[in-house]
Design an enzyme around this catalytic site. Structure first.
Site, PDB file in Angstrom:
ATOM      1  N   TYR A 173      -5.946   0.573  -9.063  1.00 42.69           N
ATOM      2  CA  TYR A 173      -5.294   0.653  -7.758  1.00 42.69           C
ATOM      3  C   TYR A 173      -5.200  -0.731  -7.116  1.00 42.69           C
ATOM      4  CZ  TYR A 173      -4.670   1.607  -2.790  1.00 42.69           C
ATOM      5  OH  TYR A 173      -4.211   1.591  -1.494  1.00 42.69           O
ATOM      6  N   VAL A 182       0.841  -1.199   0.000  1.00 39.63           N
ATOM      7  CA  VAL A 182       0.000   0.000   0.000  1.00 39.63           C
ATOM      8  C   VAL A 182       0.875   1.247   0.000  1.00 39.63           C
ATOM      9  CG1 VAL A 182      -1.659   1.349   1.367  1.00 39.63           C
ATOM     10  CG2 VAL A 182      -2.033  -1.109   1.018  1.00 39.63           C
ATOM     11  N   THR A 234       2.461   1.704  -3.403  1.00 38.37           N
ATOM     12  CA  THR A 234       1.475   2.149  -4.387  1.00 38.37           C
ATOM     13  C   THR A 234       1.039   3.590  -4.128  1.00 38.37           C
ATOM     14  OG1 THR A 234       0.665  -0.113  -4.636  1.00 38.37           O
ATOM     15  CG2 THR A 234      -0.782   1.649  -5.404  1.00 38.37           C
ATOM     16  N   GLU A 235       0.770   3.899  -2.884  1.00 41.28           N
ATOM     17  CA  GLU A 235       0.216   5.212  -2.538  1.00 41.28           C
ATOM     18  C   GLU A 235       1.224   6.353  -2.710  1.00 41.28           C
ATOM     19  OE1 GLU A 235      -2.742   6.166  -1.985  1.00 41.28           O
ATOM     20  OE2 GLU A 235      -3.874   4.437  -1.317  1.00 41.28           O
ATOM     21  N   SER A 236       2.430   6.182  -2.188  1.00 44.22           N
ATOM     22  CA  SER A 236       3.365   7.314  -2.143  1.00 44.22           C
ATOM     23  C   SER A 236       4.772   6.981  -2.631  1.00 44.22           C
ATOM     24  CB  SER A 236       3.478   7.823  -0.706  1.00 44.22           C
ATOM     25  OG  SER A 236       4.145   6.854   0.101  1.00 44.22           O
TER      26      SER A 236
END
Length: 181
Positions: free
Chosen positions: A166, A60, A63-65
């Protein structure tokens, strides 16, 4: 055997060992850049505390940052785990502490807590990740929609392209973390 053959065989063996060493070092370097495991102590501690697979937490964050503490999305999500300020307030209230979405340690703690919260609300990883991205309410609506879910529990189709991509991306990184570490 002639001495020249023995020397030639040693040179070939040395060359092969050198190539193998370079491949191993190159692969390790590639995966440390492609699949970093930064903030390991925090991720491990909170994953254990909240009962979340730490490889999922890493996937996560990746993927996110991409492990950027100062990441801010166009929608206003902030930090390593890209939490919306309203979601961070909700989580801090549930945890019962004054936490900052902009502090990397707090962001990891809140993000992993939120994954654990969603795991209690939904039955599968797809639904949890979709809710992390699109919100709990959106996933509940999709589960009630017969074109998205045949049983009201499992999403067969995610109608929002961004969320569908996502979920695929997080699962890809999750599988890579599981395989390579």
């Amino acid at each position: 055997m002639k001495l020249s053959v023995i020397i030639a065989n040693r040179k070939v063996l040395f060359f092969l060992c050198l190539v193998l060493l370079l491949l191993v070092v190159g692969a390790a370097l590639f995966y440390s850049v492609y699949l970093p495991k930064r903030y390991g102590a925090s991720v491990t501690m909170y994953a254990e505390e909240f009962g979340v697979d730490k490889d999922l937490a890493y996937a996560v964050i990746r993927t996110e940052s991409n492990f950027r503490e100062d990441a801010v999305s166009s929608a206003g999500a902030r930090g390593l785990m890209q939490l919306m300020p309203s979601t961070a307030q909700f989580i801090a209230g549930r945890i019962g502490e004054d936490l900052s979405v902009d502090d990397p340690e707090d962001n990891i703690r809140m993000g992993i807590w939120y994954l654990a919260y969603l795991q209690k609300k939904f039955s599968g990883q797809t639904e949890v990740l979709a809710a992390y991205n699109a919100g709990e309410g959106a996933v509940r609506r999709w589960l009630k929609d017969g074109s998205c879910s045949s049983d009201g529990v499992t999403l067969q189709d995610i109608p929002l392209s961004e969320t569908r991509q996502y979920v695929k991306r997080v699962k890809k990184f999750y599988n890579c973390y599981k395989f390579f570490y």
